[in-house]
Design a protein around this motif. Sequence first.
Motif, short mmCIF file in Angstrom:
data_model
loop_
_atom_site.label_atom_id
_atom_site.label_comp_id
_atom_site.label_asym_id
_atom_site.label_seq_id
_atom_site.Cartn_x
_atom_site.Cartn_y
_atom_site.Cartn_z
N UNK A 48 -16.59 -11.43 3.00
CA UNK A 48 -16.71 -10.86 1.67
C UNK A 48 -15.50 -11.11 0.79
N UNK A 49 -14.50 -11.82 1.33
CA UNK A 49 -13.37 -12.20 0.50
C UNK A 49 -12.29 -11.15 0.36
N UNK A 50 -12.14 -10.27 1.39
CA UNK A 50 -11.08 -9.25 1.34
C UNK A 50 -9.93 -9.53 2.31
N UNK A 51 -9.69 -10.78 2.72
CA UNK A 51 -8.68 -11.01 3.76
C UNK A 51 -7.25 -10.67 3.34
N UNK A 52 -7.00 -10.61 2.02
CA UNK A 52 -5.63 -10.36 1.56
C UNK A 52 -5.44 -8.97 0.99
N UNK A 53 -6.45 -8.15 1.09
CA UNK A 53 -6.34 -6.80 0.54
C UNK A 53 -5.49 -5.94 1.48
N UNK A 54 -4.31 -5.49 1.04
CA UNK A 54 -3.41 -4.74 1.95
C UNK A 54 -4.02 -3.42 2.41
N UNK A 55 -4.84 -2.81 1.56
CA UNK A 55 -5.49 -1.54 1.91
C UNK A 55 -6.41 -1.74 3.11
N UNK A 56 -7.20 -2.80 3.06
CA UNK A 56 -8.14 -3.08 4.16
C UNK A 56 -7.39 -3.62 5.37
N UNK A 57 -6.40 -4.48 5.14
CA UNK A 57 -5.66 -5.05 6.26
C UNK A 57 -4.95 -3.95 7.07
N UNK A 58 -4.39 -2.97 6.39
CA UNK A 58 -3.72 -1.87 7.08
C UNK A 58 -4.72 -1.09 7.92
N UNK A 59 -5.90 -0.82 7.35
CA UNK A 59 -6.94 -0.11 8.10
C UNK A 59 -7.40 -0.92 9.29
N UNK A 60 -7.50 -2.24 9.11
CA UNK A 60 -7.94 -3.11 10.20
C UNK A 60 -6.91 -3.14 11.33
N UNK A 61 -5.63 -3.26 10.98
CA UNK A 61 -4.57 -3.22 12.00
C UNK A 61 -4.58 -1.88 12.73
N UNK A 62 -4.79 -0.80 11.98
CA UNK A 62 -4.86 0.52 12.61
C UNK A 62 -6.03 0.66 13.55
N UNK A 78 -1.58 -9.60 14.94
CA UNK A 78 -2.00 -10.80 14.21
C UNK A 78 -2.37 -10.45 12.77
N UNK A 79 -3.12 -9.36 12.61
CA UNK A 79 -3.48 -8.91 11.26
C UNK A 79 -2.22 -8.54 10.48
N UNK A 80 -1.34 -7.82 11.14
CA UNK A 80 -0.10 -7.36 10.50
C UNK A 80 0.75 -8.55 10.04
#
Length: 768
Positions: A192-206, A219-221
Amino acid sequence: MAIKLSLTNFFTTSNAGITFPLLLNHFVLPPIRRKMQTVNSPPLPTTSLPPPAVADHRHHLLLPTAASPTNIHQFKQLHANILRSGHEHSLSFLLSKLLSLPFPSPPSLDYILAVFLHSPHLDPRICHRALRTFSRAADGTHRALTAYAGMRRFDVEVDRFMFPTLLRAAARVSGGDGGLVRREVHGIVLKLGFPSDPFIQTALAGAYAAGGMIEDARKVFDRMLHKDMIAWNVMLDGYYQAGQYNDTLMLFEDMRNSGLIPNNVVLSTIITACGRTGNLAFGKEVHSYIVESKILIDEHIQSALIAMYCNCNSIRTAQNLYDQMSPKNLVASTAMVVGYSKIGKIEIARYIFNRMREKDLICWSAMISGYAESERPGEALRLFNSMLASGMSPDKITMLSVISACAHLGAIDLAKWIHIYADKNGFRGSLSVDNALIDMYSKSGSLTMARTIFEKQPERNVITWTTMITGLAMHGEGRSALELFNEMKAMGVEPNGVTFVGLLYACSHSGMVEEGRHMFKSMIFEHKIEPKHEHYGCMVDLLGRAKLLQEAHELIDSMPFPPNVVEWGSLLWACQNHGNVVLGELAARKLLELDSGHDGAYVLLSNIYAKANRWEKVEEVRRLMKGRAVSKEKGCSWVEVDGEVHEFLMGDECHSRSSEIYRKLDEIVKALEVAGYSPDVGSVLINLEEDEKKAAILLHSEKLALSFGLIGLTPGSCIRIAKNLRVCRDCHSFIKLTSMVFKREIILRDRTRFHRFMDGNCSCKDFW
């Protein structure tokens, strides 16, 4: 940013190569029929409703009615009315009201999910609210994922705020399913094109970190272009929760180098990680950084610093910080209790404990554990009773400390009481508790009960097998220990280094020299376990008991690392046992080079000289001990009578029934002399006259405990005694004869093993 989902286009593949529908179908509830027969609610009073043909234009007429329900029963009535009337578009409003319920119960959540899945259309706001409602519930993970799977039927606008909610739900899924769900959601984020969104990336790493997938989280971090304090904290906490404390500290260094100033939450995590690893240098550096940066030291940081210094055995610094703290909180006080207990200052620990205004279970457990580990089992059990009287219920950690204290005491009645307590309070079935009970019964002299628990265990790990093997070894059942080891291997359980300590111990205390040599070689060549000091110590003990002193010395010389007090101590004891003065002097010298305050070295060397009648050397050793302020550990024995443990020292006259005890001792001596007993004055290793030696040998603590046991226990019952030192030869002979003359079973546990006396014989076969 919002994107229209074309669900049929992208829900067929993912970056993990697994179809998302197949995975989420695992969470989808069974299909719910849209017919009203599934809604078991009594009908509403007859209401004039517009015909279906005009429902789309007039469904707002139902809204005042929809605003009135206050419970699920009324909602179901309205739901039925809506479906009968054909006003299905009103389901969105109904769903909105349902999602506004303050604390929906699990049955209510199931009903809300059913309405959600069967609504004719959903808008993003409803979807967000539904996902939040389901994910926030304690058991709502599967409902949240099911709701998301149900959204595949609609064109829903997905924005950046939906994924963190979905990822929080995915983070709670354990096992392989959890990993697959996280990767599937990650794949959708990329598509969906959200790979650089810090809000989503932080949630994904968590989400990855919460599921123990720490490498994926990193890796996400690492791919994040912008890392704020929340992102750093998520990754640092992920490493900490995974027990990777060194990685936590290394990442903290990267954070500082990035120029970001850590907040108090991060600093508390780092300080605690330093304590867990014992990294005092890093901890001091962080402490200095806090002071130099003028960061406000709140109670959380102060408590973390105190705990860190305690864990690193820097108790003086911890005490200084603790003195500055006002008021003193529970965490810091508990840390001080643990710190002083670790270094053996148990009285100071108890003083701090007593001054605490509030005590939680962790604090009680820390103090009980401190007593248990300081070989103060009686105090541990008394404190446990005080804890129960205060209304506090133990957890598994507390129970393990209490069971350990019972094991140390060797009191069978107390052991049985703890066993019953564990059964009644739901602790049985826990593998660690069952293993501890096996150890407790083994050390309390009831090998039968230990074996019974072992046989009934539905699950056994290597600790279970090792504990049972060691129990058999302590009781001189060497052959049985080896047989159990063969059974363990047949079951496919791989032994560890501790298992072989038990096996070598079993061989040593049963005189099985060849079997011990075979086990030692098998450990190295078959099981690829490198021998440690404990294994070499057992082998030296095995050879020393068999009078193979030269071979034992050669084994020490051949070790791949410098020998320690274990090996030299085993050799020194063997030299005392067999009267080898020359080798004994060498072993004592080597031992004292490693530990100049080792009281056992002085005592054993003194005993070697005493046996050789070299009294001038005995005096020389004693002067050396006095000059170095080394005191000999006092012999102490315990006996359990009517559920109470009674303690005796040598020549003890402190007991309330002391006069009776000594009269009974005289009676025993006279009866044994008729049977041929004569005090073995060779066991008295001090320079006294013959009569004085005979008097001294009769005052040993185990003889006093035995005398009290004969007074206090009913005729025919077993007398169970525990002693902190090895039993001497005279006491061993004394108790053997007592078992025959007074026709009693007597079980004595000394420092190294059990002796079971019956009919004038001992289970050790005079080999101990």
